[in-house]
Design a protein around this motif. Structure first.
Motif, PDB file in Angstrom:
ATOM      1  N   HIS A 183       7.011  21.255  21.410  1.00 39.65           N
ATOM      2  CA  HIS A 183       7.664  20.143  22.123  1.00 39.65           C
ATOM      3  C   HIS A 183       6.999  19.913  23.489  1.00 39.65           C
ATOM      4  N   ALA A 184       6.706  21.004  24.197  1.00 40.14           N
ATOM      5  CA  ALA A 184       6.099  20.899  25.533  1.00 40.14           C
ATOM      6  C   ALA A 184       4.637  20.485  25.448  1.00 40.14           C
ATOM      7  N   ARG A 185       3.927  21.034  24.495  1.00 45.99           N
ATOM      8  CA  ARG A 185       2.487  20.770  24.348  1.00 45.99           C
ATOM      9  C   ARG A 185       2.220  19.286  24.088  1.00 45.99           C
ATOM     10  N   THR A 186       3.153  18.665  23.366  1.00 46.44           N
ATOM     11  CA  THR A 186       3.002  17.243  23.026  1.00 46.44           C
ATOM     12  C   THR A 186       3.746  16.345  24.020  1.00 46.44           C
ATOM     13  N   ASN A 187       4.177  16.947  25.136  1.00 53.20           N
ATOM     14  CA  ASN A 187       4.846  16.211  26.218  1.00 53.20           C
ATOM     15  C   ASN A 187       6.054  15.430  25.713  1.00 53.20           C
ATOM     16  N   GLY A 188       6.891  16.121  24.912  1.00 52.45           N
ATOM     17  CA  GLY A 188       8.177  15.544  24.537  1.00 52.45           C
ATOM     18  C   GLY A 188       8.327  15.128  23.087  1.00 52.45           C
ATOM     19  N   GLU A 189       7.255  15.239  22.309  1.00 50.48           N
ATOM     20  CA  GLU A 189       7.380  14.944  20.874  1.00 50.48           C
ATOM     21  C   GLU A 189       7.984  16.159  20.158  1.00 50.48           C
ATOM     22  N   TYR A 190       8.072  16.087  18.839  1.00 50.64           N
ATOM     23  CA  TYR A 190       8.620  17.183  18.025  1.00 50.64           C
ATOM     24  C   TYR A 190       9.984  17.623  18.543  1.00 50.64           C
ATOM     25  N   ASN A 191      10.910  16.670  18.555  1.00 53.57           N
ATOM     26  CA  ASN A 191      12.255  16.978  19.031  1.00 53.57           C
ATOM     27  C   ASN A 191      13.314  16.219  18.251  1.00 53.57           C
ATOM     28  N   TYR A 193      15.093  15.539  14.130  1.00 58.53           N
ATOM     29  CA  TYR A 193      15.297  16.167  12.824  1.00 58.53           C
ATOM     30  C   TYR A 193      14.102  15.921  11.905  1.00 58.53           C
ATOM     31  N   ASP A 194      13.627  14.691  11.827  1.00 58.64           N
ATOM     32  CA  ASP A 194      12.508  14.365  10.936  1.00 58.64           C
ATOM     33  C   ASP A 194      11.233  15.113  11.341  1.00 58.64           C
ATOM     34  N   GLU A 195      10.987  15.209  12.648  1.00 64.04           N
ATOM     35  CA  GLU A 195       9.784  15.921  13.103  1.00 64.04           C
ATOM     36  C   GLU A 195       9.876  17.414  12.789  1.00 64.04           C
ATOM     37  N   PHE A 196      11.053  17.996  12.963  1.00 66.77           N
ATOM     38  CA  PHE A 196      11.226  19.414  12.606  1.00 66.77           C
ATOM     39  C   PHE A 196      11.010  19.607  11.104  1.00 66.77           C
ATOM     40  N   CYS A 197      11.580  18.697  10.311  1.00 64.09           N
ATOM     41  CA  CYS A 197      11.403  18.782   8.849  1.00 64.09           C
ATOM     42  C   CYS A 197       9.930  18.668   8.469  1.00 64.09           C
ATOM     43  N   ASN A 198       9.196  17.819   9.180  1.00 62.36           N
ATOM     44  CA  ASN A 198       7.763  17.675   8.897  1.00 62.36           C
ATOM     45  C   ASN A 198       7.015  18.984   9.091  1.00 62.36           C
ATOM     46  N   ILE A 199       7.405  19.750  10.113  1.00 60.29           N
ATOM     47  CA  ILE A 199       6.759  21.053  10.348  1.00 60.29           C
ATOM     48  C   ILE A 199       7.043  21.992   9.180  1.00 60.29           C
ATOM     49  N   PHE A 200       8.317  22.084   8.785  1.00 60.51           N
ATOM     50  CA  PHE A 200       8.661  22.969   7.659  1.00 60.51           C
ATOM     51  C   PHE A 200       7.976  22.512   6.366  1.00 60.51           C
ATOM     52  N   GLU A 201       7.954  21.210   6.143  1.00 64.87           N
ATOM     53  CA  GLU A 201       7.304  20.674   4.933  1.00 64.87           C
ATOM     54  C   GLU A 201       5.825  21.031   4.908  1.00 64.87           C
ATOM     55  N   ARG A 202       5.189  20.841   6.044  1.00 62.17           N
ATOM     56  CA  ARG A 202       3.748  21.123   6.150  1.00 62.17           C
ATOM     57  C   ARG A 202       3.460  22.598   5.900  1.00 62.17           C
ATOM     58  N   ILE A 203       4.254  23.465   6.514  1.00 61.93           N
ATOM     59  CA  ILE A 203       4.056  24.910   6.339  1.00 61.93           C
ATOM     60  C   ILE A 203       4.297  25.304   4.883  1.00 61.93           C
ATOM     61  N   GLY A 204       5.366  24.778   4.295  1.00 57.30           N
ATOM     62  CA  GLY A 204       5.659  25.089   2.891  1.00 57.30           C
ATOM     63  C   GLY A 204       4.563  24.607   1.956  1.00 57.30           C
ATOM     64  N   LYS A 205       4.060  23.412   2.211  1.00 57.42           N
ATOM     65  CA  LYS A 205       3.013  22.838   1.362  1.00 57.42           C
ATOM     66  C   LYS A 205       1.701  23.598   1.504  1.00 57.42           C
ATOM     67  N   GLU A 206       1.313  23.908   2.749  1.00 59.60           N
ATOM     68  CA  GLU A 206      -0.005  24.514   3.001  1.00 59.60           C
ATOM     69  C   GLU A 206      -0.016  26.022   2.763  1.00 59.60           C
ATOM     70  N   LEU A 207       1.100  26.689   3.055  1.00 56.05           N
ATOM     71  CA  LEU A 207       1.117  28.159   2.990  1.00 56.05           C
ATOM     72  C   LEU A 207       2.036  28.699   1.899  1.00 56.05           C
ATOM     73  N   GLY A 208       2.768  27.792   1.244  1.00 56.76           N
ATOM     74  CA  GLY A 208       3.613  28.232   0.128  1.00 56.76           C
ATOM     75  C   GLY A 208       5.013  28.628   0.583  1.00 56.76           C
ATOM     76  N   GLN A 209       5.876  28.820  -0.391  1.00 57.10           N
ATOM     77  CA  GLN A 209       7.281  29.157  -0.131  1.00 57.10           C
ATOM     78  C   GLN A 209       7.407  30.467   0.647  1.00 57.10           C
ATOM     79  N   ARG A 210       6.466  31.389   0.449  1.00 54.57           N
ATOM     80  CA  ARG A 210       6.559  32.694   1.130  1.00 54.57           C
ATOM     81  C   ARG A 210       6.586  32.532   2.649  1.00 54.57           C
ATOM     82  N   ALA A 211       5.951  31.460   3.162  1.00 56.28           N
ATOM     83  CA  ALA A 211       5.934  31.244   4.605  1.00 56.28           C
ATOM     84  C   ALA A 211       7.318  30.843   5.125  1.00 56.28           C
TER      85      ALA A 211
END
Length: 279
Positions: A183-191, A193-211
């Protein structure tokens, strides 16, 4: 490796109200407050005697606490000086060794600074050093998750895409996602519900359910500016949208450790857990 069966809420270090009571008092407080464990903070170096390691291992097993560990501040796998890179590797190995000894689940650390170099060059340097670290840990039968943390300033290596990319290269490396830092690195972005979900979706897709089943996250209120993170704040004194973040954690059924790094650690950790449990 420890397999978490839920999302655990941890304080970053011993609760403030521990005073001089040390770990025995800290765990009493955590139990009274219904919290799930703590992150052992190795600030200036990995200094923990064998008795403490043994005590932590016994109490975490007996009382079902989850323990993680944060490596010392003085780590830079991209230092221009080779001896500083070697010392950084050593500190990460020592952090993992300690966590392994006390029955820890996961370790995290700030991996590197860009030092004026381009992103690809730094990524490759961090990857080379991570190979060294994982090789040493394998030889010594150290079995904890190794997690570079997402960082809060543009001068620090470790946006979440870089850390996902690095994690693909190693079996025992996964991200530590510091949502406040992103949130800080992007100066206020990633704050949202949809942006948080995008992070989880990306991690799940790229690294699998184990992540998502073996997650490690940090959260606090945060003050930031054009250059990113300035300092941690109490949740209520910041714009950090922790309620929607916890909804996303719940909706993705994320398991693992959520470590609260607010200045009033145990109070905000309790706020986070209570809200999560109410969903």
């Amino acid at each position: 490796m420890i397999k978490p069966d839920k999302l655990n809420f941890l304080t970053a270090g011993m609760p403030l109200s521990t005073g001089k009571g040390g770990y025995p008092k800290a765990f009493e407080i955590l139990k009274e407050m219904g919290l799930d464990g703590l992150e052992v903070e190795f600030v200036h170096g990995v200094r923990m005697n064998d008795d403490t390691r043994k005590f932590l291992k016994e109490i975490s097993k007996e009382k079902n606490f989850l323990l993680t560990s944060h490596g010392p501040f003085y780590i830079n796998l991209n230092s221009k000086e080779e001896e500083k890179v070697d010392a950084s590797v050593q500190r990460i190995v020592e952090t993992a060794q300690a966590a392994n000894d006390f029955g820890g689940y996961s370790i995290t650390f700030h991996a590197a600074f860009y030092m004026g170099k381009d992103k690809e060059t730094v990524f490759n340097q961090v990857k080379i050093q991570m190979e060294r670290i994982t090789d040493i840990l394998k030889k010594e039968n150290i079995d904890v998750w190794i997690r570079p943390e997402t960082t809060g300033k543009a001068t620090q290596w470790g946006d979440y895409e870089e850390i996902i990319r690095l994690s693909k290269e190693f079996d025992n490396v996964l991200p530590c996602v510091d949502f406040s830092h992103i949130h800080a690195r992007t100066n206020g972005e990633y704050n949202t519900y949809d942006e948080f979900c995008n992070i989880f979706e990306r991690i799940g897709k790229e690294l699998g359910q184990r992540a998502l089943d073996n997650f490690h996250a940090h959260l606090a209120g945060i003050e930031y500016g054009a250059k990113g993170e300035k300092r941690h704040l109490i949740l209520q004194e910041s714009d950090m949208n922790y309620k929607d973040l916890l909804k996303a954690f719940k909706d993705f059924n994320v398991k693992g450790a959520l470590v609260c790094e607010s200045p009033n650690i145990e109070t905000d950790t309790k706020i986070l857990k209570d809200y999560y449990m109410s969903l």
